[in-house]
Design an enzyme around this catalytic site. Structure first.
Site, PDB file in Angstrom:
ATOM      1  CG  ASP A   1      -2.066  -1.023   1.272  1.00 13.72           C
ATOM      2  OD1 ASP A   1      -2.458  -1.445   0.020  1.00 13.72           O
ATOM      3  OD2 ASP A   1      -2.461  -1.239   2.227  1.00 13.72           O
ATOM      4  CE  LYS A   2       0.416   8.337  -2.157  1.00 14.65           C
ATOM      5  NZ  LYS A   2      -0.528   9.300  -2.508  1.00 14.65           N
TER       6      LYS A   2
END
Length: 247
Positions: A69-70
């Site tokens: 995830d970012k």
């Protein structure tokens, strides 16, 4: 409406990406929080991503083989050719790649445990009506912290540093599983609690999702030993690694 996920997620990282491992088949980096793995329609306004930055940095064509995830930091792999991409992707899908994470969660979960809870395929959509996929996560509690700011009816707040090993690879698996057992990850604006996220960000001086991919172990080929790639935590994790306020 969700609060924004942590400060580093919205702050570009201009420094070169740190390469942890490279060979004829793959490149591994230590992805900073706030950097997309590759372009995504879920974050269409964000144009900078690890894939493009690393290709330009190394002058190589690369293939993403898994994702973080970012807002998550840590070990991220890219293949250096199509065959390697197929093999690495297949290894991830077959559960042959072992992954470990560090995370900060609300409350003090048991010393160790296994969460066996099927998850809806797409975490961006309501779970009702979706196919549920088997998902298993093991964890081990490393340290307990009790900090002097209120938690509802209590004068102090409890959090724990844990080591996590997902045994399957569902999207947002770690974040969704710890929400399921009522110990959400700190800094998780989607599955966590905004009040806790803000309180811990103020206490630690860092607004981020406290999830770090610390280790990836790839199966060796042709009888060779497994390839182990590790990424140390950043300096913002140091207060969490100290036992001075632990039980």
């Amino acid at each position: 409406m969700h609060e924004p996920i942590d400060g580093p997620s919205s702050t570009p990282h201009e420094a070169p990406l740190r390469v942890l491992h490279t060979d004829e088949h793959l490149v591994a980096i230590d992805k900073p929080p706030g950097l997309l793995v590759h372009p995504s329609g879920l974050d269409a306004h964000e144009h900078r991503n690890a894939w493009d930055v690393l290709q330009a940095q190394l002058g190589l064509r690369l293939w993403p083989v898994h994702r973080l995830d970012k807002a998550t930091s840590g070990v991220l792999l890219f293949a250096r050719n199509v065959d390697a991409a197929r093999q690495l992707t297949a290894a991830f899908e077959a559960g042959l790649v072992r992954k470990r994470y560090l995370a900060l969660v609300r409350g003090w979960p048991p010393a160790e445990g296994e969460i066996d809870y099927a998850l809806a395929r797409d975490p961006e959509l309501p779970s009702a009506g979706q196919v549920r996929l088997p998902a298993v996560t093991r964890y081990r509690r490393l340290l307990c912290h009790e900090w002097p700011f209120p938690d509802g009816r209590h004068a102090s707040s409890r959090y724990a540093l844990i080591e996590v090993e997902p045994l399957s690879g569902r999207r947002h698996q770690i974040r969704r599983h710890f929400k399921h057992i009522a110990h959400p990850l700190v800094g998780d604006s989607t599955h966590g609690k905004g009040a806790h996220n803000r309180a811990v960000a103020a206490w630690l001086g860092t607004p981020r999702l406290w999830l770090h991919a610390s280790r990836v172990e790839l199966p060796g080929s042709g009888g060779q030993a497994p390839i182990v790639i590790e990424a140390a935590t950043g300096p913002e994790w140091q207060p969490l690694l100290s036992p001075h306020d632990a039980e």
